[in-house]
Design an enzyme around this catalytic site. Sequence first.
Site, PDB file in Angstrom:
ATOM      1  CG  HIS A  54      -2.023   0.901   1.099  1.00 49.61           C
ATOM      2  ND1 HIS A  54      -2.293   2.028   1.750  1.00 49.61           N
ATOM      3  CD2 HIS A  54      -3.189   0.893   0.165  1.00 49.61           C
ATOM      4  CE1 HIS A  54      -3.469   2.567   1.593  1.00 49.61           C
ATOM      5  NE2 HIS A  54      -3.957   1.878   0.603  1.00 49.61           N
ATOM      6  CB  ILE A  60      -0.708   5.604   4.164  1.00 50.08           C
ATOM      7  CG1 ILE A  60      -1.072   5.440   2.901  1.00 50.08           C
ATOM      8  CG2 ILE A  60       0.184   6.928   4.546  1.00 50.08           C
ATOM      9  CD1 ILE A  60      -2.131   6.626   2.296  1.00 50.08           C
ATOM     10  N   GLY A  63      -7.521   2.847   4.770  1.00 49.47           N
ATOM     11  CA  GLY A  63      -8.703   3.440   5.628  1.00 49.47           C
ATOM     12  C   GLY A  63      -9.601   2.188   5.803  1.00 49.47           C
ATOM     13  CB  VAL A  64     -10.914  -0.556   3.824  1.00 52.65           C
ATOM     14  CG1 VAL A  64      -9.872  -1.216   3.515  1.00 52.65           C
ATOM     15  CG2 VAL A  64     -12.234  -1.814   4.078  1.00 52.65           C
ATOM     16  CD  GLU A  68     -12.679  -5.985   9.920  1.00 55.56           C
ATOM     17  OE1 GLU A  68     -12.896  -6.574  10.857  1.00 55.56           O
ATOM     18  OE2 GLU A  68     -13.706  -5.234   9.417  1.00 55.56           O
TER      19      GLU A  68
END
Length: 150
Positions: A54, A60, A63-64, A68
């Site tokens: 990523h 970073i 966001g998902v 979670e």
Amino acid sequence: MEAMNPSLMEQSFIQERIPHRAPFLWLDRILELGTETIRAEKLLPTDLDVFQGHYPDYPIMPGVLLCEAVFQAGALLIGETLRGEQEIKGVPVLTRIIGAKFKREVGPGDTIEIQAALKEKVGPAWFMKGSVRVKDKIAVQVEFACALKG
């Protein structure tokens, strides 16, 4: 919120209440647990596999996955709430993401503080809100719903 005793901060406490396991367990320890709120934390190791892919040159946390972590904290709160009331039938499963806001990046080596709170329970649905903080600043805010499945 009530203060936690040290035994409640352990991984065994978490794993007795939610089905998630490594490498997809995003809670290291519980800081506080009340009847309608939970606060937990997770250290994001610098060698976490997700950082390799990523944005390898600018790693970073997705966001998902931050969301979670909030969902897992919410599932633990539901499980703990039901624990004293009835035999738990099923596991808390995400049924809706009402909205998410991403405000700050989270990276390798950061410790995130995860919070989830019950907004409302309607029948089998648990409507919740939560956040992730990094360095005492909001990184993510999310509203969601869960229901027991299985």
